[in-house]
Scaffold this motif. Sequence first.
Motif, mmCIF file in Angstrom:
data_model
loop_
_atom_site.group_PDB
_atom_site.id
_atom_site.type_symbol
_atom_site.label_atom_id
_atom_site.label_comp_id
_atom_site.label_asym_id
_atom_site.label_seq_id
_atom_site.Cartn_x
_atom_site.Cartn_y
_atom_site.Cartn_z
ATOM 1 N N ASP A 15 -11.615 75.827 33.450
ATOM 2 C CA ASP A 15 -10.696 76.923 33.113
ATOM 3 C C ASP A 15 -10.168 76.858 31.685
ATOM 4 O OD1 ASP A 15 -10.955 77.935 35.646
ATOM 5 O OD2 ASP A 15 -9.142 76.949 36.417
ATOM 6 N N THR A 63 -12.027 75.396 28.527
ATOM 7 C CA THR A 63 -12.889 75.449 27.336
ATOM 8 C C THR A 63 -13.166 76.912 26.969
ATOM 9 O OG1 THR A 63 -13.944 73.424 28.140
ATOM 10 C CG2 THR A 63 -15.022 74.569 26.312
ATOM 11 N N PRO A 64 -12.934 77.295 25.713
ATOM 12 C CA PRO A 64 -13.206 78.684 25.320
ATOM 13 C C PRO A 64 -14.690 79.030 25.435
ATOM 14 C CG PRO A 64 -11.909 77.525 23.633
ATOM 15 C CD PRO A 64 -12.382 76.495 24.606
ATOM 16 N N MET A 79 -23.854 80.415 29.458
ATOM 17 C CA MET A 79 -22.397 80.221 29.535
ATOM 18 C C MET A 79 -21.771 81.145 30.576
ATOM 19 S SD MET A 79 -19.371 81.750 28.664
ATOM 20 C CE MET A 79 -19.837 83.008 27.489
#
Length: 99
Positions: free
Chosen positions: A28, A30-31, A54
């Motif tokens: 929740d 990591t960009p 991703m």
Amino acid sequence: MNDTVTKPKTRTKVERPKLHKVILINDDYTPREFVTMILKAEFRMTEDLAYKVMITAHKLGACVVAVFTKDVAGTKATRATDVARSKGYPLLFTTEPEE
Ligand code: TYC
């Protein structure tokens, strides 16, 4: 005369090395842009493929990144995870043997 006895040729089975998957795990924190960047830098993916991998991990919880021999898979997963850790992100790459 040539009376040398030659042994019949026997075929030695050469097993293919088992392949291992590198798997990207969702989290929740990591960009998305950072995950895409790591996939491009560490796994030599195009922007397009990196984004697809991703977003698949983001939606489903995990996504297979690539398959390699056991050693290479382990090294790549550890390296990519370490790069993320060095930037303070909990991003995780794991490995598992292919069926
Ligand atoms: N879920 C993260 C977010 O919403 C993005 C992300 C995607 C993180 C894939 C990890 O493997 C991952 N910022």
